[in-house]
Every structure is written in structure tokens, then in C-alpha cells.
Design an enzyme around this catalytic site. Structure first.
Site, PDB file in Angstrom:
ATOM      1  N   HIS A 200       0.822  -1.212   0.000  1.00  0.00           N
ATOM      2  CA  HIS A 200       0.000   0.000   0.000  1.00  0.00           C
ATOM      3  C   HIS A 200       0.851   1.254   0.000  1.00  0.00           C
ATOM      4  O   HIS A 200       0.434   2.304  -0.472  1.00  0.00           O
ATOM      5  CB  HIS A 200      -1.008  -0.033   1.155  1.00  0.00           C
ATOM      6  CG  HIS A 200      -2.137  -0.966   0.852  1.00  0.00           C
ATOM      7  ND1 HIS A 200      -2.159  -2.255   1.320  1.00  0.00           N
ATOM      8  CD2 HIS A 200      -3.222  -0.816   0.066  1.00  0.00           C
ATOM      9  CE1 HIS A 200      -3.239  -2.852   0.842  1.00  0.00           C
ATOM     10  NE2 HIS A 200      -3.902  -2.010   0.086  1.00  0.00           N
ATOM     11  N   ARG A 307     -10.660   4.076  -1.200  1.00  0.00           N
ATOM     12  CA  ARG A 307     -10.158   3.244  -0.098  1.00  0.00           C
ATOM     13  C   ARG A 307     -10.417   3.979   1.222  1.00  0.00           C
ATOM     14  O   ARG A 307      -9.579   4.768   1.679  1.00  0.00           O
ATOM     15  CB  ARG A 307      -8.663   2.992  -0.263  1.00  0.00           C
ATOM     16  CG  ARG A 307      -8.268   2.102  -1.433  1.00  0.00           C
ATOM     17  CD  ARG A 307      -6.759   1.934  -1.472  1.00  0.00           C
ATOM     18  NE  ARG A 307      -6.326   0.814  -2.254  1.00  0.00           N
ATOM     19  CZ  ARG A 307      -5.870   0.894  -3.513  1.00  0.00           C
ATOM     20  NH1 ARG A 307      -5.798   2.049  -4.118  1.00  0.00           N
ATOM     21  NH2 ARG A 307      -5.479  -0.196  -4.143  1.00  0.00           N
ATOM     22  N   ARG A 343     -15.460   1.774  -1.098  1.00  0.00           N
ATOM     23  CA  ARG A 343     -15.206   0.469  -0.506  1.00  0.00           C
ATOM     24  C   ARG A 343     -15.339   0.544   1.011  1.00  0.00           C
ATOM     25  O   ARG A 343     -14.836   1.486   1.630  1.00  0.00           O
ATOM     26  CB  ARG A 343     -13.800   0.007  -0.888  1.00  0.00           C
ATOM     27  CG  ARG A 343     -13.469  -1.357  -0.301  1.00  0.00           C
ATOM     28  CD  ARG A 343     -12.179  -1.890  -0.845  1.00  0.00           C
ATOM     29  NE  ARG A 343     -11.022  -1.204  -0.288  1.00  0.00           N
ATOM     30  CZ  ARG A 343      -9.778  -1.475  -0.636  1.00  0.00           C
ATOM     31  NH1 ARG A 343      -9.540  -2.383  -1.556  1.00  0.00           N
ATOM     32  NH2 ARG A 343      -8.770  -0.838  -0.090  1.00  0.00           N
ATOM     33  N   GLU A 442     -10.868 -10.783  -4.931  1.00  0.00           N
ATOM     34  CA  GLU A 442      -9.422 -10.661  -4.690  1.00  0.00           C
ATOM     35  C   GLU A 442      -8.862 -11.856  -3.919  1.00  0.00           C
ATOM     36  O   GLU A 442      -7.702 -11.885  -3.544  1.00  0.00           O
ATOM     37  CB  GLU A 442      -9.083  -9.339  -3.992  1.00  0.00           C
ATOM     38  CG  GLU A 442      -9.927  -9.000  -2.794  1.00  0.00           C
ATOM     39  CD  GLU A 442      -9.606  -7.625  -2.213  1.00  0.00           C
ATOM     40  OE1 GLU A 442      -8.642  -6.977  -2.632  1.00  0.00           O
ATOM     41  OE2 GLU A 442     -10.344  -7.207  -1.306  1.00  0.00           O
ATOM     42  N   ASN A 465      -4.221  -6.855  -6.900  1.00  0.00           N
ATOM     43  CA  ASN A 465      -3.072  -6.834  -5.977  1.00  0.00           C
ATOM     44  C   ASN A 465      -3.161  -7.989  -4.988  1.00  0.00           C
ATOM     45  O   ASN A 465      -2.205  -8.719  -4.759  1.00  0.00           O
ATOM     46  CB  ASN A 465      -3.019  -5.515  -5.200  1.00  0.00           C
ATOM     47  CG  ASN A 465      -3.096  -4.320  -6.116  1.00  0.00           C
ATOM     48  OD1 ASN A 465      -2.700  -4.419  -7.266  1.00  0.00           O
ATOM     49  ND2 ASN A 465      -3.611  -3.205  -5.628  1.00  0.00           N
ATOM     50  N   ASP A 466      -4.334  -8.128  -4.404  1.00  0.00           N
ATOM     51  CA  ASP A 466      -4.509  -9.227  -3.458  1.00  0.00           C
ATOM     52  C   ASP A 466      -4.716 -10.556  -4.166  1.00  0.00           C
ATOM     53  O   ASP A 466      -4.283 -11.590  -3.671  1.00  0.00           O
ATOM     54  CB  ASP A 466      -5.687  -8.946  -2.517  1.00  0.00           C
ATOM     55  CG  ASP A 466      -5.253  -8.029  -1.388  1.00  0.00           C
ATOM     56  OD1 ASP A 466      -4.192  -8.297  -0.798  1.00  0.00           O
ATOM     57  OD2 ASP A 466      -5.945  -7.043  -1.119  1.00  0.00           O
ATOM     58  N   ARG A 476       2.653  -9.320  -0.476  1.00  0.00           N
ATOM     59  CA  ARG A 476       2.881  -8.178  -1.368  1.00  0.00           C
ATOM     60  C   ARG A 476       3.757  -7.102  -0.748  1.00  0.00           C
ATOM     61  O   ARG A 476       4.213  -6.195  -1.440  1.00  0.00           O
ATOM     62  CB  ARG A 476       1.535  -7.596  -1.848  1.00  0.00           C
ATOM     63  CG  ARG A 476       0.659  -7.114  -0.730  1.00  0.00           C
ATOM     64  CD  ARG A 476      -0.777  -6.891  -1.203  1.00  0.00           C
ATOM     65  NE  ARG A 476      -1.021  -5.538  -1.670  1.00  0.00           N
ATOM     66  CZ  ARG A 476      -2.222  -4.996  -1.806  1.00  0.00           C
ATOM     67  NH1 ARG A 476      -3.316  -5.713  -1.532  1.00  0.00           N
ATOM     68  NH2 ARG A 476      -2.368  -3.774  -2.219  1.00  0.00           N
ATOM     69  N   CYS A 513      -9.662  -3.022 -10.390  1.00  0.00           N
ATOM     70  CA  CYS A 513      -9.233  -1.816  -9.673  1.00  0.00           C
ATOM     71  C   CYS A 513      -7.869  -2.000  -9.017  1.00  0.00           C
ATOM     72  O   CYS A 513      -7.383  -1.126  -8.317  1.00  0.00           O
ATOM     73  CB  CYS A 513     -10.277  -1.380  -8.655  1.00  0.00           C
ATOM     74  SG  CYS A 513     -10.523  -2.583  -7.345  1.00  0.00           S
TER      75      CYS A 513
HETATM   76  C1  PEP Z   1      -6.416  -4.975  -4.688  1.00  0.00           C
HETATM   77  O1  PEP Z   1      -6.188  -5.810  -3.823  1.00  0.00           O
HETATM   78  O2  PEP Z   1      -6.111  -5.128  -5.880  1.00  0.00           O
HETATM   79  C2  PEP Z   1      -7.063  -3.697  -4.345  1.00  0.00           C
HETATM   80  C3  PEP Z   1      -7.466  -2.861  -5.263  1.00  0.00           C
HETATM   81  O3  PEP Z   1      -7.206  -3.403  -3.030  1.00  0.00           O
HETATM   82  P1  PEP Z   1      -5.988  -2.966  -2.090  1.00  0.00           P
HETATM   83  O4  PEP Z   1      -4.791  -2.679  -2.969  1.00  0.00           O
HETATM   84  O5  PEP Z   1      -6.420  -1.753  -1.347  1.00  0.00           O
HETATM   85  O6  PEP Z   1      -5.785  -4.141  -1.210  1.00  0.00           O
HETATM   86 MG    MG Z   2      -7.156  -5.630  -1.921  1.00  0.00          MG
END
Ligand code: PEP
Ligand code: MG
Length: 582
Positions: A200, A307, A343, A442, A465-466, A476, A513
Site C-alpha cells: 500500500h 479506499r 469500498r 481478490e 493486488n490481493d 505483497r 481496480c
Molecule cells: C487490490 O487488492 O487489488 C485492491 C485494489 O485493493 P488494495 O490494494 O487496497 O488491497
Molecule cells: Mg485488496
């Protein structure tokens, strides 16, 4: 006397997380506390060590007094009081005298002595009942950090002397809570020793649109405060003390990069339509309501991911329903009827409300995070849902639920939403009765059962991402495994495609996203897999739009399928290059 030797020039490599080129002065962000060495001293050196400690105390006192004198006329009174408190703590015998006794008693170095003393003081503060006084332990920690910095020869005055826009922050690590505070600053760049490409913290760097590099390994050790450095956020390279020629070369590169950014702005108002006439939605990801300004400036046609957890960070108390309502309403109104996907809280893992008091658990990314945390704490969830519903009366709000893995979580969420609606109806508070509810895909389990989720939801949003973190079993935030973090892994692509197909089948919109959506190298591939909605940070939007404008969707099909069905990650890269030339 020989002339002073020129500073040594060297370069370092890390993982580029946000593009652009910055040239400026290093400012070491102190985490001196983590790095305190411990060594024993022979008796005859103890007096000298005490003198070194006294010298450090004088340096910090002088620094604090300078800061106090240089406070601008309009600075808030709290700032003056804050510096005064730090001067008082510094002068107290607990810090000015007792560490000297520890040096003698333990025969240790001064840094270690003051760290031991700090731990002792912090423990005493933690026993205090009064919350305000208890929190003052942070001031003690900050003063001790200053002393340690002075002992290590890291001056702490750069921020006072220089324009922020010349400052390059060099940190061992930055939490998302640290990085979100940069939104109020205008630093030139930042680099960190650790961190993964979609942590993040890295995501926030991208949202700030400043060059950033993570996983530099020893930047904090090797770079000194105030040294001239070049940060090449495109290549992941840092050059320390560049010579004249290198500096000239990078100034040129910097100009070219800026020119390129200016050129991109010309397509800001163009509709995101492919050559064959396929219309694409380009939405923006935001962290704080103020980000809407940049989203609109980049031509976003909606907010695809707000977020909200950042509203909960860097503070002692949770924002109440009213404060949340004001924030959400602000975004809804600013977007003037365009969709705003908000979210629900995604706290946990690397996003903690207060990292100092965070509950420790062995595998935080697999723990009580996101929707799990909300369902475990109904009052917090209820307040957020009420705030979201109330704000929905003032714009086009959609609710997005993070990290769903089972339908039972979705059922509980719906019940909670109904409860929130009921309470508002009873109070005759208006809200959008038809508010849309979406879920983030995710977790691989959700992607594999995407059809079942699509049946129960109004829309899906793929958090790549997740999804990558959980399907490839790669933390990550951990740079030691970031070379394995691969959006092009066939398993990831299949999960993404499966989700898009589930949405198509049930007539439910699907967006991406996660960071994949903002990478122009992946735009054609995602279009070829059937994606029609992208959400990314505003800074990435125009580069993705340019790719869209150059794409003829029907021509992508064959290669996109080939990539999808290739079981071997290594074969995908050349195929992707080919696809991007189409
Ligand atoms: C993701 O996981 O791709 C996402 C958009 O949420 P975050 O990056 O806030 O976990
Ligand atoms: Mg996520």
C-alpha cells in the site's frame, strides 16, 4: 592544505514503483531506533562516551530552538507548544542525565543507553490511566530519535532549511499510515530499503505521482543526509552524488519525461473509445476526498475505488458516522452524478489504524482483515454503512465490499446493510433505496466461484493486488519475494478472465481496480480478455487511455487467448510484446 575531496559517486538499484525523474537532496527519515547498535566500551573510554552524549543533547537543543525561532508567523499555536514540549522533555533529567549513568553502569555506547532509558520510560507511560498523558510517550520516542540521530551524525534540519520540492525522502520502511501524510506535502521523490511493488505504500507513491523506488536494501545506510541524488523512478535507479555529465544527462531525461506528461494531457477530454468503437470506462482510485480534484483533472468518468480505511489512520479515535458521512458526501457531490464506488473498511494486514497499537498476528494478510474485521465488529460496520447510505442521497454512490471469500460473508453483509437502511427509514433520513452493492474479487476462492457472487451482487471489481498475493502465496509487502509477484502468471490471468466471463454471463459489470488496471503494458491484454472497466490512480489514467485509443479490439482475440492458455509464464512476455504491437 589539500582541497576537500569530491563526494563519492555511486548508484543503487531497487524496484521502480512510480515513474518520473527527481533530482534533489536526501532527507533521511529517521527510524534510527530500529538500527541502534550495542557495543561494550573499555572503562577508559566511558568519559568520552558521556561527553559524546552531552554533545548530542546540545545539538538537539540547538536544533529545536532553531525550529522554534523559525516557525512562520501564521503557524498554528500547537506547533509552538509541540516544540516547547520536546525541549522540556530533552531537559528533563530522565533524558539529560540518566542515560549517562547507564553508560557507566552497563559500559555501553550512548545510543544503546538512551534506547534502554526510552524503553523504560515508555513502559512507565503505558501504566498511566489518563489516555492523553499516556500518548505523550510518542513525544519521548521522538525526542530520543532526535538524540540518536545526532549521535549518529544525521542532522535533522533539512526539512526546515529547504524547499520541500527538492527533498527526496530516504527511509528504511514507510507504513501506509506514514505515506498518506505525504499527500499534504510536495516531496520530490521517495526511496525505501524494503517494500513490495504493490504494497500500500507503493500504491500511495503512485497516487502522489512522484518517482519512487522500493527494495533499495541499504539506502538508509549508504546515503547521507543532504547528499545530492537522482531518482529514476522509471528504471529503479538511484545515483548518489552524480558527476556533472550524469547530472546533465538526467536533467535532459527529466525534461523529456515532463514533456511527455504534457503531451498526454491533450487526450484528457477524449472519450475512451477503441478504434473499433468499443466504449471503455476509465475510473479513478482515491484515498482521500481531496484526490477527486486530480481524478477530474485526469478526465476520470467515475471513482472506481475509494479506499476509506485511510480516513481511519493516524488518529486515536475512529471517525464517527457524521465525520464519515461528510467525507463520503464530499466525494459524491464533487463527482456531480458520476459513479462513486466506495469500498467499506479494508483495515488489517499492512493497513493498521495505529501501527503502534496494532494487534500482532502471525499472518496478518490471512487474518482478521477487511470484511472479516467489519463483520467481527458490527458497531463499526453499522456506522460506516449508515454514513454511506446517508451520503448516497447526494450523488451516485455504490458500495463495494473487500476480500469476500464466502457467500455467507455476503449474506451477513446484506443483512447489515438492511439493518442500516431500516434504522435510517425509521428516522426518516433519505438515502438511495436502490443503492448498488458490489464485491471485490481478490481471493482465489471468490474468483473460482465468481458466478455465484455475480448472481448475488450488482457488480464485481477485481482486486488484482490481493488476487496475485493470495493465488501465488506471495506477501505483497515483502521485497524478498517480490521477484515472484507476477501479474502475468497464467493462474492469475485465468482467474481474472474467469471473473470477467462470470460478469458477462450474468449481465453484471466487472472492473479491475488493482494495479494491473493502471499498467499500460497490460491494457491490450485486459481488453482482449473482455475487460471494459478500469480503475486506477489518476496519474496513470492518460497513459492507459492512450493505449485504448490505439486498440482495435477484434484484432486482439487470437493472441489474448494464446496468452491465456499458455501454461508457462516465461512464454507470455514475448507474446505480450507481440500483442502490444497490434
Ligand atoms: C487490490 O487488492 O487489488 C485492491 C485494489 O485493493 P488494495 O490494494 O487496497 O488491497
Ligand atoms: Mg485488496
Amino acid at each position: 592544505m589539500p582541497p576537500p575531496s569530491a563526494p563519492v559517486s555511486f548508484s543503487m538499484h531497487g524496484i521502480a514503483v512510480s515513474g518520473g525523474i527527481a533530482i534533489g537532496r536526501a532527507h533521511l527519515v529517521s527510524n534510527a531506533l530500529l538500527e541502534v547498535a550495542h557495543y561494550q566500551l573499555p572503562e577508559h573510554l566511558l568519559r568520552l562516551e558521556i561527553a559524546r552524549y552531552e554533545q548530542a543533547i546540545s545539538t538537539v537543543r540547538r536544533d529545536l530552538q532553531t525550529i522554534k525561532q523559525q516557525l512562520p508567523a501564521g503557524a498554528p499555536a500547537e506547533l509552538d507548544a509541540f516544540v516547547a514540549t520536546h525541549l522540556m522533555i530533552l531537559g528533563d533529567k530522565h533524558l539529560s542525565e540518566e542515560p549517562k549513568l547507564i553508560i557507566l553502569r552497563e559500559q555501553c555506547n550512548a545510543e544503546w543507553a538512551v534506547k534502554l532509558q526510552m524503553e523504560d520510560l515508555v513502559e512507565q507511560f503505558e501504566q498511566i490511566e489518563d489516555e492523553y498523558l499516556r500518548e505523550r510517550k510518542q513525544d519521548v520516542v521522538q525526542v530520543v530519535e532526535r538524540i540518536i540521530k545526532a549521535l549518529l551524525g544525521h542532522p535533522s534540519q533539512v526539512a526546515v532549511r529547504e524547499q520541500e520540492s527538492d527533498i527526496i525522502l530516504v527511509a528504511h520502511d514507510l507504513s501506509p499510515a506514514d505515506a498518506i501524510q505525504f499527500k499534504h506535502h510536495q516531496f520530490a521523490a521517495f526511496i525505501t530499503d524494503v517494500g513490495g511493488v504493490t504494497s500500500h505504500t507503493a500504491i500511495l507513491a503512485r497516487s502522489l505521482n512522484i518517482p519512487s523506488i522500493v527494495a533499495m536494501q541499504r539506502a538508509r545506510d549508504l546515503i547521507r543526509d543532504d547528499e545530492l541524488i537522482i531518482v529514476d523512478g522509471n528504471q529503479g535507479v538511484v545515483i548518489v552524488n552524480p558527476d556533472k555529465d550524469t547530472l546533465g544527462e538526467y536533467r535532459l531525461k527529466q525534461e523529456q519525461w515532463e514533456l511527455e506528461q504534457q503531451k498526454l494531457k491533450r487526450i484528457r477530454l477524449n472519450k475512451a473509445v477503441t478504434l473499433d468503437g468499443t466504449a471503455i470506462e476509465l475510473h479513478a482510485n482515491i484515498e482521500v476526498p481531496e484526490d477527486v480534484v486530480k481524478a477530474r483533472a485526469a478526465g476520470a468518468t467515475g471513482i472506481g475505488l475509494y479506499r476509506t480505511e485511510f480516513l481511519f489512520m493516524n488518529r486515536r479515535e475512529m471517525p464517527d458516522e457524521e465525520e464519515q458521512f461528510i467525507a463520503y458526501r464530499k466525494v459524491a457531490e464533487a463527482m456531480k452524478g458520476l459513479p462513486v464506488t466506495i469500498r467499506t473498511l479494508d483495515l488489517g494486514a499492512d493497513k493498521q489504524m495505529n501501527p503502534d497499537t496494532a494487534r500482532s498476528c502471525t499472518n496478518p494478510a490471512l487474518g482478521l482483515r477487511a470484511i472479516r474485521l467489519c463483520l467481527a465488529d458490527p458497531p463499526i460496520f453499522h456506522a460506516q454503512l449508515r454514513a454511506l447510505l446517508r451520503a448516497s442521497h447526494y450523488g451516485n454512490i455504490k458500495i463495494l465490499v473487500p476480500m469476500l471469500s464466502t457467500l455467507s460473508e455476503l449474506r451477513q453483509t446484506k443483512l447489515m446493510l438492511e439493518r442500516a437502511k431500516l434504522s435510517l427509514r425509521k428516522q426518516q433520513i433519505p438515502f438511495d433505496e436502490d443503492i448498488k452493492l458490489g464485491g471485490m474479487i481478490e481471493v482465489p476462492a471468490a474468483a473460482l466461484t465468481a458466478e455465484a457472487f455475480a448472481q448475488q451482487l450488482d457488480f464485481l471489481s477485481i482486486g488484482t493486488n490481493d488476487l496475485i498475493q493470495y493465488s501465488l502465496a506471495i506477501d505483497r509487502t515483502d521485497d524478498s519475494v517480490s521477484h515472484l509477484y507476477n501479474p502475468l502468471h497464467p493462474a492469475v490471468l485465468q482467474l481474472v478472465e474467469m471473473t470477467i466471463r462470470a460478469g458477462e454471463k450474468l449481465g453484471k459489470p466487472v472492473s479491475v481496480c488493482g494495479e494491473m488496471a493502471g499498467d499500460p503494458r497490460l491494457t491490450k491484454l485486459l481488453l482482449g480478455l473482455g475487460l471494459r472497466q478500469f480503475s486506477m490512480h489518476s496519474a496513470q489514467l492518460l497513459a492507459v487511455k492512450r493505449r485504448i485509443l490505439q486498440t482495435d479490439v477484434p484484432r486482439l482475440g487470437v493472441l489474448a487467448r494464446k496468452i491465456l492458455n499458455s501454461g508457462d509464464s516465461d512464454k507470455i512476455e514475448p507474446l505480450l510484446d507481440k500483442l502490444n504491437l497490434q
